[in-house]
Design an enzyme around this catalytic site. Structure first.
Site, PDB file in Angstrom:
ATOM      1  N   LYS A  24       4.754  66.117  31.410  1.00 18.19           N
ATOM      2  CA  LYS A  24       4.801  65.072  30.395  1.00 18.19           C
ATOM      3  C   LYS A  24       3.474  64.323  30.345  1.00 18.19           C
ATOM      4  O   LYS A  24       2.839  64.101  31.378  1.00 18.19           O
ATOM      5  CB  LYS A  24       5.925  64.069  30.705  1.00 18.19           C
ATOM      6  CG  LYS A  24       5.989  62.877  29.762  1.00 18.19           C
ATOM      7  CD  LYS A  24       7.028  61.867  30.220  1.00 18.19           C
ATOM      8  CE  LYS A  24       6.987  60.616  29.361  1.00 18.19           C
ATOM      9  NZ  LYS A  24       7.970  59.606  29.795  1.00 18.19           N
ATOM     10  N   GLU A  69      10.351  46.158  28.824  1.00 17.18           N
ATOM     11  CA  GLU A  69      10.333  46.941  30.060  1.00 17.18           C
ATOM     12  C   GLU A  69       9.815  46.174  31.274  1.00 17.18           C
ATOM     13  O   GLU A  69       8.620  45.904  31.400  1.00 17.18           O
ATOM     14  CB  GLU A  69       9.490  48.208  29.858  1.00 17.18           C
ATOM     15  CG  GLU A  69       9.526  49.155  31.043  1.00 17.18           C
ATOM     16  CD  GLU A  69       8.901  50.502  30.741  1.00 17.18           C
ATOM     17  OE1 GLU A  69       8.836  51.328  31.661  1.00 17.18           O
ATOM     18  OE2 GLU A  69       8.485  50.725  29.593  1.00 17.18           O
ATOM     19  N   GLU A  90      12.871  63.285  30.010  1.00 14.99           N
ATOM     20  CA  GLU A  90      11.791  62.295  30.080  1.00 14.99           C
ATOM     21  C   GLU A  90      12.233  61.101  30.917  1.00 14.99           C
ATOM     22  O   GLU A  90      11.466  60.571  31.743  1.00 14.99           O
ATOM     23  CB  GLU A  90      11.439  61.859  28.654  1.00 14.99           C
ATOM     24  CG  GLU A  90      10.266  60.902  28.547  1.00 14.99           C
ATOM     25  CD  GLU A  90       9.998  60.479  27.109  1.00 14.99           C
ATOM     26  OE1 GLU A  90       9.393  59.406  26.922  1.00 14.99           O
ATOM     27  OE2 GLU A  90      10.398  61.209  26.192  1.00 14.99           O
ATOM     28  N   GLU A 112       7.725  57.806  15.564  1.00 12.72           N
ATOM     29  CA  GLU A 112       8.168  56.934  16.657  1.00 12.72           C
ATOM     30  C   GLU A 112       7.144  55.834  16.936  1.00 12.72           C
ATOM     31  O   GLU A 112       7.512  54.675  17.159  1.00 12.72           O
ATOM     32  CB  GLU A 112       8.400  57.757  17.929  1.00 12.72           C
ATOM     33  CG  GLU A 112       8.870  56.918  19.109  1.00 12.72           C
ATOM     34  CD  GLU A 112       9.153  57.732  20.358  1.00 12.72           C
ATOM     35  OE1 GLU A 112       8.847  57.249  21.465  1.00 12.72           O
ATOM     36  OE2 GLU A 112       9.683  58.845  20.229  1.00 12.72           O
TER      37      GLU A 112
END
Length: 469
Positions: A221, A270, A314, A450
């Protein structure tokens, strides 16, 4: 009206001045007292324009703790490519060891406290818009308001030198009384002149190239980010943007850090890590999808995200990485067996909380920040190879975007978030940032869409519109 009197803090201040003269170097004096509750945003406004470039604002996700700093008694800066977290931690501990603390309180987030951030990657070539910030920039405020539930606390931090006279305290008393009793003023928006995406087609092409590398098994990733540049007629005020973020993103961590002619601010969902005593709390936030126009559509999208293999994979990468870090320093790890949904205004995320208890109380929160940054949610897997790919592919300096930003107090408590959904104000320009996780089955057009969704919170906050991109 709040009035701070001199006699109540004079004796401890004299002790700090005498200590500075004895050591022949500056000594920190910090005084804390409980005051009547006041609006933190009002206190932030009171610092404009006299302290513009020396203010910060922090509100945690639940609104349980809000911290506002005005003025700068000292700025901890570090431009090392390695050991910047450890160096800041050691310098802060030295400051506290020699300080004279006049608080009588045991409240977290009061007394001596530094707030600021670390750049995403100190090895990236610095672009001109980030020159006001170092690779680590943390401010010790002169005046600080901490609001916790129905309580409010005022902290005064003064760096006493061996040349100071004991009556210098009077200057600070006058200043804080002016701030606490400042008249309100109207916050106005600034006219946007131009909104420009930076090479979007090249970004999509680069993403396709990275997908090719991922399909060959070179990495699992890579997180690729891009930016918007927004120009204004006049330099925008952080006050206006911060007020919008607080109103429009009430369920996020909200932050603002002014340094010289720049301000980095945002509303991040986050948390990176929180430390309260021996308790450690981190969260995994990776995998995302948009919000529905109806409640039914929103629920369907959320369920689609929960069942999507690409996003679950992910998310799993982030969970395993954070778990491995906490296991080094913690016991009694509490990790749910599967993710749930975290929803904010524009987007839904897969979310997994992780908790633990520190084995050794000597372990600083900055040790966790160093070990956790960057998580696979913002860097990639494997970390080193993904970071090299980001540096080669993005062709931009992330600066503080996607880096850790937060606070650390004298008792070792603190909280840091990942600085996403954020932007930089630099004079008459604003730079907004957004990224996405790229894996082997990623599609460049869907990832591009996105990032457009992730631009929305900051674009709205600065006075822009979704149609601008």
């Amino acid at each position: 009206m709040v009035i701070i009197q001199k006699p109540k803090i004079n004796i401890a201040f004299q002790e700090a001045v005498l200590k500075a003269k004895k050591l022949n170097r500056p000594v920190l004096f910090s005084h804390v007292r409980e005051i009547d509750k006041m609006d933190p945003l009002f206190f932030y406004h009171a610092g404009f324009p006299l302290y513009q470039g020396e203010r910060f604002y922090w509100k945690d996700k639940g609104g349980e703790t809000t911290i506002v700093g005005i003025g700068s008694s000292f700025i901890f800066r570090n431009d090392l490519k390695e050991n910047r977290f450890e160096d800041i931690d050691q310098e802060w501990k030295r400051f506290i060891h020699e300080a004279v603390l006049d608080d009588g309180l045991s409240e977290t987030a009061t007394g001596p406290l530094i707030f600021g951030g670390f750049s995403f990657d100190p090895s990236q070539k610095k672009e001109v818009e980030w020159t006001d910030f170092s690779q680590a920039t943390l401010q010790l405020p002169t005046f600080m308001l901490t609001v916790k539930s129905d309580k409010a606390y005022l902290t005064i931090n003064i760096l006493c030198s061996s040349h100071d006279e004991e009556d210098i305290i009077e200057k600070y008393i006058v200043e804080i009384n002016e701030l606490l009793n400042h008249s309100s003023f109207l916050i106005t928006s600034q006219a946007l002149k131009e909104t420009m995406e930076i090479a979007p087609e090249q970004w999509k092409k680069t993403l396709d190239e990275v997908v090719g590398q991922l399909k060959m098994g070179e990495m699992e990733k890579v997180v690729l980010a891009r930016k918007l540049k927004v120009s204004f007629e006049d330099s925008p005020h952080s006050d206006f943007i911060l007020q919008n973020l607080l109103t429009q993103q009430p369920d996020s961590f909200t932050f603002s850090l002014e340094v010289l002619n720049s301000c980095f601010l945002g509303a991040s969902p986050e948390r990176l890590v929180k430390k309260t005593g021996e308790e450690i709390f981190s969260t995994c936030l990776a995998g995302s999808i948009g919000r529905g126009k109806t409640e039914l559509e929103d629920t369907q999208l959320g369920q689609e995200l929960l069942e999507d293999n690409k996003n679950r994979h992910e998310h799993h990468l982030v969970v395993e990485m954070i778990k491995s870090v906490l296991e080094k320093y913690c016991k009694d790890i509490d990790l749910p067996g599967h993710p749930t949904l975290m929803t904010v205004r524009d987007i839904q995320h897969l979310y997994t909380p992780i908790r633990g208890k520190i084995i050794s109380n000597d372990t600083s929160i900055l040790k966790f920040v160093e070990q956790l940054h960057p998580t696979p949610a913002l860097g990639g897997v494997p970390r080193e190879k993904a970071m090299e790919s980001i540096k080669e592919s993005e062709n931009m300096d992330r600066g503080l975007y996607a880096g850790p930003i937060g606070w650390l107090d004298a008792k070792g408590n603190g909280e840091f978030v990942v600085a996403i959904r954020s932007g930089l104000i630099n004079r008459n320009n604003s730079y907004l940032y957004a990224g996405c996780g790229v894996v082997a089955d990623s599609n460049s057009e869907s990832e591009y869409i996105e990032t457009k969704i992730k631009f929305r919170p900051m674009l709205r906050a600065i006075g822009g519109h979704e149609d601008d991109i």
